[in-house]
Every structure is written in C-alpha cells, then in structure tokens.
Design an enzyme around this catalytic site. Structure first.
Site, PDB file in Angstrom:
ATOM      1  N   GLU A 349      -2.795   1.412   5.778  1.00 54.93           N
ATOM      2  CA  GLU A 349      -2.003   1.014   6.943  1.00 54.93           C
ATOM      3  C   GLU A 349      -1.656   2.205   7.830  1.00 54.93           C
ATOM      4  OE1 GLU A 349       2.523  -0.115   8.075  1.00 54.93           O
ATOM      5  OE2 GLU A 349       1.901  -0.523   6.013  1.00 54.93           O
ATOM      6  N   ARG A 391      -0.092   9.710   9.905  1.00 56.23           N
ATOM      7  CA  ARG A 391      -1.227   9.021   9.282  1.00 56.23           C
ATOM      8  C   ARG A 391      -2.481   9.133  10.138  1.00 56.23           C
ATOM      9  NH1 ARG A 391       0.856   3.860   5.669  1.00 56.23           N
ATOM     10  NH2 ARG A 391       2.531   4.999   4.611  1.00 56.23           N
TER      11      ARG A 391
END
Length: 427
Positions: A349, A391
């Site tokens: 994610e 991320r």
C-alpha cells in the site's frame, strides 16, 4: 457519525450494514438510551407548556389587580423544574453522542463482502515489473550501499521506526514531495494549503481518530490537549468545521504536504525493517469537500490523481477495492493503491483513497446550503494520499536500483534534482 434519524427510524437496516464490517450494533443499549432521551424530551416539552400557560395566568391575574406573589413563587419553582429537566436531557444526549461516536460509518452498497484483506478485490493494475539481471536488494540495503539512509543514527536519536536521510536520498525525498505538489496544483487543480501539525482533540474527533484510535496518536505533554497529526486529513478536513458552504463553492480540493506521526500501537512486530512503517513520515494528502450527489464521482477522480503520481514515476501498481471488513472506521468506500516492491515480490500500500460521505461532516458540523431546499445539510468529505512520500521513496530506491549500487532518478524528478540522473554511493 451516522445520521441519528436513520439510526432511530431504521435500526435494523443500520445493524445489517454494520454487520458487514463485523460490527455488532448494541440494539438494547440504543433502545435504552433512546427511551431515556424520549422521556426527558417529553417531560421538557410538558413542563415548558405548563410554564407558558402559568405565565399567561400571571399576566391575567395582574391585570385584574390580584395578589400575584403566590403565582410568582410557583413560576420560579416551575422554572427550576424546567432547568433540571433540561440538564437531565443534556446529560442523556451527551451519553447518546458518546455512544454514537463509537459506531463506524455505514458502507456503500458497492463495497465487496469479506472479513479481511484477503477478500479485497483488484480493480486494475498498471505497468510491468522490471526484470533485473542482478540480485535485487531491498531499500534498506540500497540506502546502506549509497551511504545515505541511516537507521543506526536515527536509533540513537529517537529509537526504532525512524530514519535519517542524507545527500542524494534526502534530496530525492524532497523532490518527490515537490513533484507531487506541483502535479496536484498545476495539473489537477487542487489548492495547496499549509496547516498546523498540532491539532485539538475536537479536530481528531471530527475526522474519526478520537475517541476510538487514541492509542495510535502522539499527545503533547502538559494540559494543551494537542496531538501531533497522524495525517494531514485531520487539519485540512477540519477547515470546513462549523462552516456552511455555498453550493457554487463545491467541490473544494485541497492538497497539503506534511509530516505525519503515528505510534503504530497496533503494528507490533510488523515491518520493523526499513521505512515501510515509521513513527514519522511525510505524506502529500488530497482532500475534497463535495456535494453528496457528486462524491462518488469525486472518489474516482481523486483515486486517478493519486495513480497519476505513480504513472509519472513509472512505478507498477494495482488498485484494490477494500472489502467490508477492511474498510477503515470513517470510510464508506476505499480504494487502496499498492506499488510494486521487487525485494518483496509483491504490491504494498502506498495510498488509500476514501469517501467518508457525511460521517465526518456530521461530527464537524461541516455543511453546505442545498439550493433545492434552502437548508444547510452535511457535505461529503473525501481524502487520499497523493501519495505517501516515504513509501514512494522506498519504491523508487528498489525499482530504480542498479548493479553498481547507484539509483537512477526517474525522468520526472530530474528537474527537481538539478538535472541529476543518478544517485551514486558516497565516497
């Protein structure tokens, strides 16, 4: 917050919807609270009617020249009874509100059935995973080889789940955030906002972090009542708090780049290596304030804007529709965008895009004036990462790594890196 009128008028339907999440609605508790509320409301109405009738009697007696002292004394007694009744009603209403704050949002009918992430449904995927002709390293080892990602120093400074970035990696991290802001403001039409990183408990309650998720927050010591933001969703969405927006002002689209702070209380032992799950991380957040009729079209739009970031970075990803048991507390429907990480050989994610419908707006009293009725009504709030900067950095380090230990800079980021095309190991 769920519409109280709907909860009272169609309790069975609300219970059935919440059951899709695995949440059991305590109907007896609701009925007991509602019975108390109704009792004191009726009593309040009765006492007020009696007091008003008595006031008229006092006026008539005074007009006839009668001694009204006894009547005035009785009026004072009736006023105290009304005040006591109002206090009891307020107490019951506060109890009802606190109970309702623990109820999650109702799910949209399009949300897939399922209890956990294993039942999430892939909607689409984009890009192809790169084929490497050397042994792939994870971002921790890539950063170590560069000499520009330092978890040891971060541990000495703050402890676990922190990172120190240096040199080209720090600049790459900054470039990612600047690129996302420029994309969302210049191409997608969002208004950039700079917001506080400390927020009140009321703001956190408005967006649904409190009271249920207090353990995931960092509170400021002392009596300020402030917390570090877990996401820019909190301060940005609360910009509409206690406001009534005109129909022509909607939709409002905001983007903010902030650090985020989470205790990760429920993530013990998960992703302890590297930057996937940190106490402090940066995120570019998208928030849309929408008319209810347009909110699901805006959800698709917001999701496409987050996807555009990964497409520009040429990072493979997939979009997942979260199932009923995996949708977050405040959301009615959520898409997760997962980026490909070659070291793990799976998607992880990088963004969650959610339509909260009127759930947050009711808690915040964020409304719009419906021109058809002329009355204020709760607006719909949407939010999504566009995207998580840390991320995204992880994905770039892994997908753009080279055999010599360097990392190629995605073309779209090169102007933000002063034309640099490669981050190389420090000598």
């Amino acid at each position: 917050m769920i519409d109280p009128k709907l909860l009272r008028s169609d309790t069975a339907a609300v219970a059935a919807n919440l059951a899709r999440r695995g949440h059991v609605l305590d109907v007896p508790a609701l009925q007991a609270l509602e019975e108390k509320r109704r009792h004191w409301q009726l009593e309040s109405d009765r006492l007020r009617a009696e007091r008003n009738a008595h006031a008229k009697a006092v006026g008539m007696a005074k007009g006839r020249g009668e001694d009204i002292a006894p009547l005035l004394a009785k009026g004072e007694s009736m006023a105290r009874a009304v005040a006591d009744c109002d206090e009891a009603l307020s107490s019951v209403q506060a109890e009802m509100d606190a109970w309702m704050l623990g109820l999650p949002n109702l799910l949209d009918t399009s949300v897939p059935e399922g209890r956990d992430e294993n039942s999430n449904v892939e909607v689409r995927r984009w890009g192809n995973a790169r084929e490497f002709d050397f042994e792939v390293r994870d971002h921790v080892d890539v950063g170590a080889a560069l000499g520009q990602l330092d978890f040891e120093s971060a541990g000495r400074i703050s402890g676990a789940r922190f990172a120190v970035m240096k040199g080209g990696v720090a600049r790459l991290h900054r470039a990612l955030a600047q690129f996302m802001l420029d994309l969302h403001t210049g191409t997608h039409g969002y208004t950039e906002v700079y917001v506080p990183y400390l927020v009140s408990a009321a703001s956190l309650t408005g967006t649904g972090q409190l009271p249920k998720f207090e353990q995931d927050l960092f509170a400021v010591r002392g009596d300020s009542g402030l917390h570090l933001i877990p996401t820019a969703e909190v301060p940005v969405t609360n910009m509409a708090r206690d406001q009534i927006l005109a129909a022509e002002e909607l939709p409002r689209r905001y983007v903010a780049h902030t650090p985020c702070f989470r205790s990760e209380a429920g993530a013990y032992g998960r992703d302890t290596r590297g930057m996937i799950r940190q106490h402090q991380f940066d995120k570019v957040e998208l928030v849309i304030l929408s008319k209810p009729t347009d909110s699901y079209a805006n959800l698709e739009l917001l999701t496409s804007h987050a996807e555009a970031v990964l497409q520009a970075l040429e990072l493979p990803y997939r979009v997942m529709a979260l199932c009923a048991g995996d949708v977050s507390f405040s959301s009615a429907k959520t898409y997760d965008i997962e980026v490909w990480l070659p070291s793990q050989q799976r998607y992880r994610e990088i963004s969650s895009c959610s339509n909260c419908e009127s759930f947050q707006a009711r808690r915040m009293q964020a409304r719009w004036r419906n021109p058809e009725t002329g009355k204020p009504e709760p607006l719909h709030t949407l939010n999504g990462s566009g995207v998580a900067v840390g991320r995204a950095l992880v994905a770039v380090l892994e997908n753009y790594q080279n055999a010599d230990g360097s990392v190629s800079v995605p073309k779209v980021l090169q102007p933000y890196m002063g034309g640099t095309t490669r981050v190389s190991p420090q000598g």
